[in-house]
Design a protein around this motif. Structure first.
Motif, short mmCIF file in Angstrom:
data_model
loop_
_atom_site.label_atom_id
_atom_site.label_comp_id
_atom_site.label_asym_id
_atom_site.label_seq_id
_atom_site.Cartn_x
_atom_site.Cartn_y
_atom_site.Cartn_z
N LEU A 79 22.74 6.22 6.27
CA LEU A 79 21.50 6.63 5.59
C LEU A 79 20.27 6.08 6.30
CD1 LEU A 79 22.63 6.17 1.88
CD2 LEU A 79 22.30 8.32 3.10
N THR A 80 20.37 4.84 6.79
CA THR A 80 19.24 4.24 7.49
C THR A 80 18.93 5.00 8.77
OG1 THR A 80 19.75 2.05 6.59
CG2 THR A 80 18.37 2.13 8.56
N THR A 81 19.97 5.42 9.49
CA THR A 81 19.77 6.19 10.72
C THR A 81 19.09 7.51 10.42
OG1 THR A 81 21.73 5.17 11.69
CG2 THR A 81 20.91 7.19 12.72
N TYR A 82 19.51 8.17 9.35
CA TYR A 82 18.85 9.43 8.98
C TYR A 82 17.37 9.19 8.68
CZ TYR A 82 17.13 13.24 6.15
OH TYR A 82 16.34 14.25 5.65
N ALA A 83 17.07 8.12 7.93
CA ALA A 83 15.67 7.84 7.58
C ALA A 83 14.83 7.59 8.82
CB ALA A 83 15.61 6.64 6.63
N LYS A 84 15.38 6.86 9.80
CA LYS A 84 14.62 6.56 11.02
C LYS A 84 14.43 7.82 11.87
CE LYS A 84 14.44 2.21 10.02
NZ LYS A 84 13.17 1.61 9.55
N GLY B 190 0.79 -1.23 0.00
CA GLY B 190 0.00 0.00 0.00
C GLY B 190 0.82 1.27 0.00
N GLY B 191 2.12 1.18 -0.23
CA GLY B 191 2.99 2.35 -0.23
C GLY B 191 4.09 2.21 0.80
N SER B 192 4.90 3.25 0.93
CA SER B 192 6.03 3.22 1.85
C SER B 192 5.65 3.90 3.17
CB SER B 192 7.24 3.92 1.24
OG SER B 192 8.35 3.90 2.11
N VAL B 193 6.03 3.29 4.28
CA VAL B 193 5.75 3.86 5.60
C VAL B 193 6.79 4.91 5.93
CG1 VAL B 193 4.70 1.71 6.38
CG2 VAL B 193 7.11 2.13 6.81
N PRO B 194 6.49 5.87 6.81
CA PRO B 194 7.49 6.88 7.20
C PRO B 194 8.72 6.24 7.83
CG PRO B 194 5.29 7.54 7.90
CD PRO B 194 5.18 6.12 7.42
N GLY B 195 9.88 6.63 7.35
CA GLY B 195 11.13 6.06 7.85
C GLY B 195 11.45 4.68 7.34
N GLY B 196 10.64 4.15 6.42
CA GLY B 196 10.89 2.82 5.86
C GLY B 196 12.08 2.84 4.91
N VAL B 197 12.93 1.82 5.01
CA VAL B 197 14.11 1.70 4.16
C VAL B 197 13.92 0.50 3.25
CG1 VAL B 197 16.61 1.47 4.09
CG2 VAL B 197 15.53 2.71 5.97
N VAL B 198 13.98 0.73 1.94
CA VAL B 198 13.73 -0.30 0.93
C VAL B 198 15.01 -0.51 0.13
CG1 VAL B 198 12.31 -1.00 -1.02
CG2 VAL B 198 11.31 0.37 0.82
N LEU B 199 15.40 -1.77 -0.04
CA LEU B 199 16.56 -2.14 -0.86
C LEU B 199 16.07 -2.87 -2.09
CD1 LEU B 199 19.66 -2.35 -1.18
CD2 LEU B 199 19.54 -4.49 0.13
N LEU B 200 16.40 -2.35 -3.27
CA LEU B 200 15.97 -2.93 -4.55
C LEU B 200 17.17 -3.53 -5.25
CD1 LEU B 200 13.86 -3.34 -6.85
CD2 LEU B 200 14.51 -1.08 -7.68
N GLY B 201 17.12 -4.84 -5.52
CA GLY B 201 18.21 -5.53 -6.20
C GLY B 201 17.75 -6.14 -7.51
N GLY B 202 18.70 -6.37 -8.40
CA GLY B 202 18.39 -6.97 -9.68
C GLY B 202 19.61 -7.01 -10.57
N GLU B 203 19.53 -7.78 -11.64
CA GLU B 203 20.65 -7.91 -12.56
C GLU B 203 20.90 -6.61 -13.30
OE1 GLU B 203 19.96 -11.12 -15.19
OE2 GLU B 203 20.10 -12.68 -13.65
#
Length: 454
Positions: A200-205, A85-98
């Motif tokens: 970066l994760t600490t800043y987001a949180k 349903g979308g990104s939550v506040p302070g959520g950290v998402v890692l996108l991987g792929g070839e």
């Protein structure tokens, strides 16, 4: 570790004193000073923003507020579906792929879509210049003034820009290009990736800002860098697909705020990645006239049913050892199904090569595909085409029984919507009423399938 110092805080006004005195020098209250330990921030805490984080307090669990966090709409239907349903506040998402699969294109589309709603987006580009990003953005759509680009790889400069701009969404492309000057190692090394991601994760949180990080993968298919990187983030997304096909799949390997069963499907076009709302119509639209070795499986990804063409080719083995190959299908499960056919149905396949392919370059892991795989192998071996309006949904067990599959009613509705007239399902247990125009054929054993479909 820095040495802790003592200070005395007034419980009335909060004024700090270097030593205990009977009366507060600020509010003049008596006997209100309480001792506290103050630990100076280290270099790591200062550069990552951890020094700004307020110390947590011990409190009863039932007093914790559990109000639903507002989610940020990503502007991409398929990405919202996978995230829950979308990104939550302070959520950290890692996108991987070839390489070349479309990770940067997807993230740039998200940045443009969120920016079009008026929210400020900061796109940190460590691989491309601002001009190169602009060239890619020109073919993706309108560029809102609130979308900011910052080609930078130095983490302190990135953190300064984040604190100065205060964006509503941050995209980092990619985490392997970032560099911390006071951390040993070159960009992309284990230590650099770990510490850069931690900062970066600490800043987001602390700030409550959603953060998306693009990550490279190794030749084995795992995300490059330390395994702790996947533990640090909230969501790990995998962008998959065959570069020779136009379809891409987005699935979650980890999601703290939603399910990992959902699947998003995109089609790569000249104008970027387009969401595929009805994948069954697209995948089955590529089928031609009835040919042997082709069967339709009614699969389920999350809560989304889809019809997938399963293609099998059985031919005489040219070499001494027969080949077993599966594209988009688990090879170990294919070997198991071949063993069941030979043991329970006396269908000799030991001297034949067997090749299996899921059309469209998809990789779908659903036990309900077993029945369609068996039907496709039988059709190819006998060189007898199956009816184009017949589909399959059933799991095959080691004893040759056909087991029921979940959400059968949704699968039936999708099959009927696409014009299927007959559907083979498990004969064990009860099944829901078939929709109009669809005939449900129950089968209990693999040996019955040959008699029903031919």
């Amino acid at each position: 570790m820095a040495k802790a110092k003592k200070q005395f805080i007034c419980s009335e006004c909060g004024h700090a004193h270097p030593q205990w005195v009977g009366q507060c020098g600020q509010c003049k209250a008596w006997n209100t000073l309480e001792e506290e330990l103050v630990v100076p921030a280290t270099k790591r805490e200062k550069r990552s923003g951890m020094a700004e984080l307020q110390a947590p307090k011990v409190r009863p669990l039932h007093e914790v507020d559990v109000a639903e966090l507002p989610r940020l709409d990503m502007g991409e239907k398929e990405l919202n579906r996978v995230l829950g349903g979308g990104s939550v506040p302070g959520g950290v998402v890692l996108l991987g792929g070839e390489p070349g699969i479309g990770k940067s294109t997807l993230m740039l589309q998200v940045a443009l879509a969120v920016g079009a709603s008026g929210a400020k987006v900061l796109y940190i580009s460590g691989e491309e210049s601002a001009e190169q990003v602009r060239m890619r953005a020109n073919r993706l759509g309108a560029i809102a003034p609130s979308v900011l680009i910052y080609p930078q790889t130095q983490v302190p400069a990135v953190l300064d820009a984040l604190r100065r701009e205060k964006p509503a969404l941050v995209v980092v492309d990619s985490i392997q290009t970032l560099d911390l000057p006071d951390q040993d190692g070159v960009p992309g090394s284990v230590g650099q990736i770990r510490e850069s991601a931690a900062a970066l994760t600490t800043y987001a949180k602390v700030s409550g800002t959603p953060l998306f990080m693009v990550g490279h993968i190794t030749k084995e298919g795992s995300l490059a860098g330390p395994k702790v990187l996947e533990h640090m983030v909230d969501v790990v997304l995998q962008f998959e697909g065959d570069r020779h096909h136009s379809y891409r799949m987005l699935r979650a390997a980890k999601n703290r705020f939603g399910t990992t069963a959902e699947l998003g499907i995109y089609e790569m076009t000249g104008e970027g990645l387009a969401s595929v709302d009805h994948p069954s119509e697209v995948l089955l639209g590529e089928r031609g006239s009835a040919e042997s070795g082709s069967a339709v499986a009614v699969s389920l990804q999350g809560v989304r049913p889809m019809l997938v063409e399963t293609q099998a080719l059985v031919s005489t083995a040219v070499y001494g050892t027969p080949q077993r190959s599966g594209t988009g299908f688990d090879l170990r499960r294919l070997n198991m199904l071949l063993a069941v056919l030979e043991k329970r149905c006396e269908f000799k396949l030991g001297q034949f090569d067997v090749f299996l392919n899921l059309a469209g370059g998809l990789k779908i892991q659903d036990p309900a595909n077993d029945l369609a795989v068996v039907a496709a192998i039988l059709s190819s071996k006998l060189n007898v085409p199956l009816d184009n309006r017949t589909c399959f949904a059933g799991e095959v067990g080691l004893s040759g029984e056909i087991r029921p599959v979940p959400r059968l009613e949704q699968r039936m509705m999708e099959a009927a919507r696409l014009g299927m007239e007959r559907m083979l399902v498990s004969g064990h247990g009860s099944h829901p009423k078939a929709p109009k125009g669809l005939t449900v054929v129950p089968v209990k054993r693999v040996a019955e399938v040959h008699r029903v479909i031919f």
